[in-house]
Design a protein around this motif. Structure first.
Motif, PDB file in Angstrom:
ATOM      1  N   HIS A  69       0.888  37.962 -39.539  1.00  0.00           N
ATOM      2  CA  HIS A  69       2.542  38.044 -38.332  1.00  0.00           C
ATOM      3  C   HIS A  69       2.584  36.631 -37.589  1.00  0.00           C
ATOM      4  N   VAL A  70       1.112  36.287 -37.894  1.00  0.00           N
ATOM      5  CA  VAL A  70       0.000  34.406 -37.161  1.00  0.00           C
ATOM      6  C   VAL A  70       0.012  33.532 -38.293  1.00  0.00           C
ATOM      7  N   GLY A  71       0.056  34.205 -39.611  1.00  0.00           N
ATOM      8  CA  GLY A  71      -0.754  33.060 -40.525  1.00  0.00           C
ATOM      9  C   GLY A  71      -2.087  33.701 -40.422  1.00  0.00           C
ATOM     10  N   SER A  72      -2.831  34.628 -39.830  1.00  0.00           N
ATOM     11  CA  SER A  72      -4.272  34.032 -40.589  1.00  0.00           C
ATOM     12  C   SER A  72      -4.550  35.507 -41.602  1.00  0.00           C
ATOM     13  N   PRO A  73      -5.182  34.951 -42.463  1.00  0.00           N
ATOM     14  CA  PRO A  73      -6.103  35.588 -43.636  1.00  0.00           C
ATOM     15  C   PRO A  73      -6.254  37.040 -43.137  1.00  0.00           C
ATOM     16  N   ALA A  74      -5.949  37.595 -44.633  1.00  0.00           N
ATOM     17  CA  ALA A  74      -6.678  39.160 -44.084  1.00  0.00           C
ATOM     18  C   ALA A  74      -7.880  39.161 -44.950  1.00  0.00           C
ATOM     19  N   LEU A  75      -8.816  40.382 -43.806  1.00  0.00           N
ATOM     20  CA  LEU A  75      -9.788  40.259 -44.059  1.00  0.00           C
ATOM     21  C   LEU A  75     -10.296  41.039 -44.992  1.00  0.00           C
ATOM     22  N   LYS A  76     -11.896  41.168 -44.320  1.00  0.00           N
ATOM     23  CA  LYS A  76     -12.862  41.608 -46.815  1.00  0.00           C
ATOM     24  C   LYS A  76     -13.703  43.485 -44.891  1.00  0.00           C
ATOM     25  N   TRP A  77     -13.887  44.431 -46.038  1.00  0.00           N
ATOM     26  CA  TRP A  77     -14.928  45.162 -45.253  1.00  0.00           C
ATOM     27  C   TRP A  77     -15.939  45.034 -45.117  1.00  0.00           C
ATOM     28  N   ASP A  78     -17.143  45.287 -44.480  1.00  0.00           N
ATOM     29  CA  ASP A  78     -18.032  44.787 -44.895  1.00  0.00           C
ATOM     30  C   ASP A  78     -18.723  45.690 -43.903  1.00  0.00           C
ATOM     31  N   PRO A  79     -20.232  46.534 -44.716  1.00  0.00           N
ATOM     32  CA  PRO A  79     -20.306  47.361 -44.544  1.00  0.00           C
ATOM     33  C   PRO A  79     -21.856  47.352 -43.506  1.00  0.00           C
ATOM     34  N   GLU A  80     -21.972  46.647 -43.565  1.00  0.00           N
ATOM     35  CA  GLU A  80     -23.511  45.891 -41.924  1.00  0.00           C
ATOM     36  C   GLU A  80     -22.529  46.039 -40.756  1.00  0.00           C
ATOM     37  N   LEU A  81     -21.462  45.539 -40.780  1.00  0.00           N
ATOM     38  CA  LEU A  81     -20.306  45.674 -39.137  1.00  0.00           C
ATOM     39  C   LEU A  81     -20.139  46.907 -39.231  1.00  0.00           C
ATOM     40  N   GLU A  82     -19.778  48.002 -40.328  1.00  0.00           N
ATOM     41  CA  GLU A  82     -18.967  48.602 -39.978  1.00  0.00           C
ATOM     42  C   GLU A  82     -20.602  50.032 -38.909  1.00  0.00           C
ATOM     43  N   LYS A  83     -21.820  49.545 -39.928  1.00  0.00           N
ATOM     44  CA  LYS A  83     -22.768  50.222 -39.681  1.00  0.00           C
ATOM     45  C   LYS A  83     -23.144  50.069 -37.856  1.00  0.00           C
ATOM     46  N   HIS A  84     -22.630  49.335 -37.703  1.00  0.00           N
ATOM     47  CA  HIS A  84     -23.464  48.374 -36.446  1.00  0.00           C
ATOM     48  C   HIS A  84     -22.879  48.863 -35.268  1.00  0.00           C
ATOM     49  N   ALA A  85     -21.335  49.041 -35.645  1.00  0.00           N
ATOM     50  CA  ALA A  85     -20.071  49.966 -35.157  1.00  0.00           C
ATOM     51  C   ALA A  85     -20.562  51.715 -35.255  1.00  0.00           C
ATOM     52  N   ARG A  86     -20.849  52.273 -36.380  1.00  0.00           N
ATOM     53  CA  ARG A  86     -21.168  53.159 -36.380  1.00  0.00           C
ATOM     54  C   ARG A  86     -22.171  53.559 -35.067  1.00  0.00           C
ATOM     55  N   ASN A  87     -23.585  52.558 -35.166  1.00  0.00           N
ATOM     56  CA  ASN A  87     -24.151  53.086 -34.102  1.00  0.00           C
ATOM     57  C   ASN A  87     -23.992  53.163 -32.845  1.00  0.00           C
ATOM     58  N   PHE A  88     -22.986  52.050 -33.058  1.00  0.00           N
ATOM     59  CA  PHE A  88     -22.669  52.141 -31.504  1.00  0.00           C
ATOM     60  C   PHE A  88     -21.902  53.082 -30.860  1.00  0.00           C
ATOM     61  N   VAL A  89     -20.426  53.632 -31.038  1.00  0.00           N
ATOM     62  CA  VAL A  89     -20.242  54.534 -30.734  1.00  0.00           C
ATOM     63  C   VAL A  89     -21.209  56.177 -31.141  1.00  0.00           C
ATOM     64  N   ASN A  90     -21.705  56.114 -32.088  1.00  0.00           N
ATOM     65  CA  ASN A  90     -22.606  57.168 -32.428  1.00  0.00           C
ATOM     66  C   ASN A  90     -23.520  56.839 -31.111  1.00  0.00           C
ATOM     67  N   ALA A  91     -24.568  56.323 -30.372  1.00  0.00           N
ATOM     68  CA  ALA A  91     -24.842  56.176 -28.828  1.00  0.00           C
ATOM     69  C   ALA A  91     -24.152  56.090 -28.091  1.00  0.00           C
ATOM     70  N   HIS A  92     -23.192  56.431 -27.534  1.00  0.00           N
ATOM     71  CA  HIS A  92     -21.587  56.399 -27.042  1.00  0.00           C
ATOM     72  C   HIS A  92     -21.623  58.015 -27.005  1.00  0.00           C
ATOM     73  N   SER A  93     -21.342  58.945 -28.149  1.00  0.00           N
ATOM     74  CA  SER A  93     -20.077  59.531 -27.684  1.00  0.00           C
ATOM     75  C   SER A  93     -20.807  60.913 -27.074  1.00  0.00           C
ATOM     76  N   VAL A  94     -21.696  60.722 -26.212  1.00  0.00           N
ATOM     77  CA  VAL A  94     -22.072  61.921 -25.326  1.00  0.00           C
ATOM     78  C   VAL A  94     -21.230  61.284 -23.561  1.00  0.00           C
ATOM     79  N   ASP A  95     -21.450  60.587 -23.739  1.00  0.00           N
ATOM     80  CA  ASP A  95     -20.324  59.754 -22.592  1.00  0.00           C
ATOM     81  C   ASP A  95     -19.457  59.549 -22.961  1.00  0.00           C
ATOM     82  N   CYS A  96     -18.752  58.877 -24.081  1.00  0.00           N
ATOM     83  CA  CYS A  96     -16.977  58.366 -24.422  1.00  0.00           C
ATOM     84  C   CYS A  96     -17.468  56.824 -23.654  1.00  0.00           C
ATOM     85  N   LEU A  97     -18.488  56.381 -23.539  1.00  0.00           N
ATOM     86  CA  LEU A  97     -18.093  55.136 -23.019  1.00  0.00           C
ATOM     87  C   LEU A  97     -17.241  54.922 -21.725  1.00  0.00           C
TER      88      LEU A  97
END
Length: 144
Positions: free
Chosen positions: A20-48
């Motif tokens: 809608h704003v003319g920004s290009p499509a993104l590509k999936w990055d497994p390393e960025l996913e891994k970093h995100a997974r580590n973050f949410v898992n580390a905060h799953s007890v207190d739900c951030l």
């Protein structure tokens, strides 16, 4: 629920909004996913319970939904996209509320994406994080 928080769904929702704003499509990055997974898992007890102090050198968005374990990745992206109402393109600033999750979502120079979702301890809520490379929200620059 897992399927609705798959890479394909995250990309579909992000790219529809970015288009809608003319920004290009993104590509999936497994390393960025891994970093995100580590973050949410580390905060799953207190739900951030407290806002994190993050200086990881990557762009990121976080969404939390208390008491709802049916909150999926697409819901998080829509929540961030709704901040567009607070973004003033003329002044390149947030007006009337938060808009930085929106501007990161549509940041034109961001090309890669990785996201993760976790149901918090005792089903107290859901936490979603998406990471973006290169990061957005650079002072003095416009998102698109």
């Amino acid at each position: 629920m897992k399927r609705l928080s798959s890479p394909e769904f995250y990309l579909k929702y992000h790219d529809a909004i970015r288009e809608h704003v003319g920004s290009p499509a993104l590509k999936w990055d497994p390393e960025l996913e891994k970093h995100a997974r580590n973050f949410v898992n580390a905060h799953s007890v207190d739900c951030l319970a407290r806002k994190p102090s993050i200086s990881s050198g990557i762009g990121w968005n976080i969404a939390r939904n208390w008491g709802n374990d049916t909150f999926v990745g697409g819901h998080a992206v829509v929540k961030w996209a709704l901040q567009h109402e607070n973004y003033d393109h003329v002044t390149n600033s947030c007006v009337g509320g938060e808009c930085h999750a929106y501007t990161q979502l549509v940041w034109k120079q961001s090309t890669r994406l990785g996201c993760a979702r976790v149901t918090c301890h005792n089903h107290s809520g859901t936490l979603v994080r998406c990471n973006y490379e290169p990061p957005g929200n650079i002072p003095g620059q416009r998102p698109y």
